[in-house]
Motif scaffolding. Sequence first.
Motif, PDB file in Angstrom:
ATOM      1  N   ARG A   1      89.097  90.638  24.674  1.00 19.63           N
ATOM      2  CA  ARG A   1      88.499  91.079  25.938  1.00 19.63           C
ATOM      3  C   ARG A   1      89.496  90.919  27.076  1.00 19.63           C
ATOM      4  O   ARG A   1      90.272  89.955  27.100  1.00 19.63           O
ATOM      5  CB  ARG A   1      87.231  90.274  26.255  1.00 19.63           C
ATOM      6  CG  ARG A   1      87.479  88.769  26.335  1.00 19.63           C
ATOM      7  CD  ARG A   1      86.177  88.006  26.399  1.00 19.63           C
ATOM      8  NE  ARG A   1      86.390  86.572  26.310  1.00 19.63           N
ATOM      9  CZ  ARG A   1      86.465  85.754  27.364  1.00 19.63           C
ATOM     10  NH1 ARG A   1      86.360  86.239  28.590  1.00 19.63           N
ATOM     11  NH2 ARG A   1      86.638  84.454  27.195  1.00 19.63           N
TER      12      ARG A   1
ATOM     13  N   ASP B   1      89.352  83.741  20.259  1.00 26.46           N
ATOM     14  CA  ASP B   1      89.048  84.600  21.406  1.00 26.46           C
ATOM     15  C   ASP B   1      90.367  85.033  22.040  1.00 26.46           C
ATOM     16  O   ASP B   1      91.132  84.202  22.527  1.00 26.46           O
ATOM     17  CB  ASP B   1      88.193  83.819  22.407  1.00 26.46           C
ATOM     18  CG  ASP B   1      87.903  84.611  23.662  1.00 26.46           C
ATOM     19  OD1 ASP B   1      87.809  85.846  23.582  1.00 26.46           O
ATOM     20  OD2 ASP B   1      87.777  83.983  24.747  1.00 26.46           O
TER      21      ASP B   1
ATOM     22  N   LYS C   1      89.550  91.764  13.051  1.00 21.54           N
ATOM     23  CA  LYS C   1      88.587  91.773  14.142  1.00 21.54           C
ATOM     24  C   LYS C   1      87.199  91.523  13.568  1.00 21.54           C
ATOM     25  O   LYS C   1      86.828  92.101  12.543  1.00 21.54           O
ATOM     26  CB  LYS C   1      88.638  93.118  14.867  1.00 21.54           C
ATOM     27  CG  LYS C   1      87.954  93.134  16.218  1.00 21.54           C
ATOM     28  CD  LYS C   1      88.217  94.445  16.943  1.00 21.54           C
ATOM     29  CE  LYS C   1      87.587  94.426  18.329  1.00 21.54           C
ATOM     30  NZ  LYS C   1      87.837  95.705  19.052  1.00 21.54           N
ATOM     31  N   SER C   2      86.419  90.647  14.230  1.00 20.01           N
ATOM     32  CA  SER C   2      85.131  90.236  13.670  1.00 20.01           C
ATOM     33  C   SER C   2      84.137  89.925  14.775  1.00 20.01           C
ATOM     34  O   SER C   2      84.511  89.467  15.861  1.00 20.01           O
ATOM     35  CB  SER C   2      85.317  89.001  12.779  1.00 20.01           C
ATOM     36  OG  SER C   2      84.071  88.493  12.347  1.00 20.01           O
ATOM     37  N   ASP C   3      82.850  90.170  14.483  1.00 14.71           N
ATOM     38  CA  ASP C   3      81.782  89.787  15.416  1.00 14.71           C
ATOM     39  C   ASP C   3      81.566  88.286  15.412  1.00 14.71           C
ATOM     40  O   ASP C   3      80.967  87.731  16.343  1.00 14.71           O
ATOM     41  CB  ASP C   3      80.473  90.504  15.042  1.00 14.71           C
ATOM     42  CG  ASP C   3      80.556  92.002  15.248  1.00 14.71           C
ATOM     43  OD1 ASP C   3      81.365  92.439  16.105  1.00 14.71           O
ATOM     44  OD2 ASP C   3      79.843  92.743  14.547  1.00 14.71           O
ATOM     45  N   LYS C   4      82.010  87.623  14.339  1.00 12.16           N
ATOM     46  CA  LYS C   4      81.915  86.160  14.246  1.00 12.16           C
ATOM     47  C   LYS C   4      83.326  85.579  14.177  1.00 12.16           C
ATOM     48  O   LYS C   4      83.688  84.846  13.257  1.00 12.16           O
ATOM     49  CB  LYS C   4      81.098  85.756  13.021  1.00 12.16           C
ATOM     50  CG  LYS C   4      79.652  86.257  13.074  1.00 12.16           C
ATOM     51  CD  LYS C   4      78.883  85.825  11.832  1.00 12.16           C
ATOM     52  CE  LYS C   4      77.437  86.301  11.903  1.00 12.16           C
ATOM     53  NZ  LYS C   4      76.662  85.887  10.692  1.00 12.16           N
ATOM     54  N   ALA C   5      84.112  85.923  15.165  1.00 12.76           N
ATOM     55  CA  ALA C   5      85.535  85.593  15.154  1.00 12.76           C
ATOM     56  C   ALA C   5      85.785  84.107  15.386  1.00 12.76           C
ATOM     57  O   ALA C   5      85.028  83.431  16.083  1.00 12.76           O
ATOM     58  CB  ALA C   5      86.257  86.402  16.225  1.00 12.76           C
TER      59      ALA C   5
ATOM     60  N   SER D   1      88.153  88.202  18.344  1.00 10.16           N
ATOM     61  CA  SER D   1      87.523  89.150  19.259  1.00 10.16           C
ATOM     62  C   SER D   1      88.469  89.272  20.444  1.00 10.16           C
ATOM     63  O   SER D   1      89.291  88.386  20.686  1.00 10.16           O
ATOM     64  CB  SER D   1      86.141  88.658  19.715  1.00 10.16           C
ATOM     65  OG  SER D   1      86.265  87.397  20.374  1.00 10.16           O
TER      66      SER D   1
ATOM     67  N   LYS E   1      87.679  79.323  19.229  1.00  8.15           N
ATOM     68  CA  LYS E   1      86.330  79.297  19.787  1.00  8.15           C
ATOM     69  C   LYS E   1      85.630  77.969  19.550  1.00  8.15           C
ATOM     70  O   LYS E   1      84.885  77.477  20.410  1.00  8.15           O
ATOM     71  CB  LYS E   1      85.499  80.442  19.198  1.00  8.15           C
ATOM     72  CG  LYS E   1      85.885  81.811  19.745  1.00  8.15           C
ATOM     73  CD  LYS E   1      84.900  82.885  19.301  1.00  8.15           C
ATOM     74  CE  LYS E   1      85.204  84.207  19.980  1.00  8.15           C
ATOM     75  NZ  LYS E   1      84.233  85.269  19.606  1.00  8.15           N
TER      76      LYS E   1
ATOM     77  N   THR F   1      90.546  85.500  12.308  1.00 13.01           N
ATOM     78  CA  THR F   1      89.647  86.532  12.807  1.00 13.01           C
ATOM     79  C   THR F   1      89.630  86.432  14.327  1.00 13.01           C
ATOM     80  O   THR F   1      89.833  85.364  14.895  1.00 13.01           O
ATOM     81  CB  THR F   1      88.235  86.358  12.248  1.00 13.01           C
ATOM     82  OG1 THR F   1      87.760  85.035  12.559  1.00 13.01           O
ATOM     83  CG2 THR F   1      88.219  86.548  10.744  1.00 13.01           C
TER      84      THR F   1
END
Length: 216
Positions: free
Chosen positions: A44, A80, A73-77, A42, A157, A40
Amino acid sequence: MQMLPSLRALVTIALSAALAGCVTVNSTTTVFHNITKPETFSIRPTAPISESLEAKSYADLIAQKLIENGWSKSDKAATDVQFAYSIDNGHQEIDSVPVFGQTGGGTTYSSGTVYGGGGFGTYSGTSYTPPTFGIVGASTYSYSVYTRKLMVWIDEKSTKKRIYEATVVSRGSSSSFNVVARCMIDALFKDFPGKSGQTTKISADGNKCVVNETKS
């Protein structure tokens, strides 16, 4: 009678053909990683482009490529994904193209005097042979070459360890990164994640993007 193309026109045609080849995007991609499975993520862009709308559009393209390769793609990936890109101010290079023109034939006028025992006489006349055409020289031209670079990193992460880093470098006539961005991203994700430590050279164009690949 059909008019033959002028020398200037032939030079223009040859020069245009040579410049047309400059739309090709030649990319070199170098990858290092220890990815073992899809994760998973995120994504940037790095500072100072983090708020750029252009950069965010590239983030969407990169994210789509990761999803196509089984990532989510996940909010709790778990990972990074960061990226950056750049383009230099360019430099001038000089090349040449052949000049085509008439190499022989056509109308020839001749005249002269003939002497003999009985005196002399003059003669004159014209003769014609079909014209031949070929390379009669070369014409030089200058053009701008720009170097574009795209860099992508992936970190875990939880551990802050880097598990992937890749750099794509391309050179060409476009002074806009946006023109070549999609092809460079396609080059980056060719056989993702790829063999660690391997450099891949890819020729691309605006229609098919990835069309040729060599590895070293």
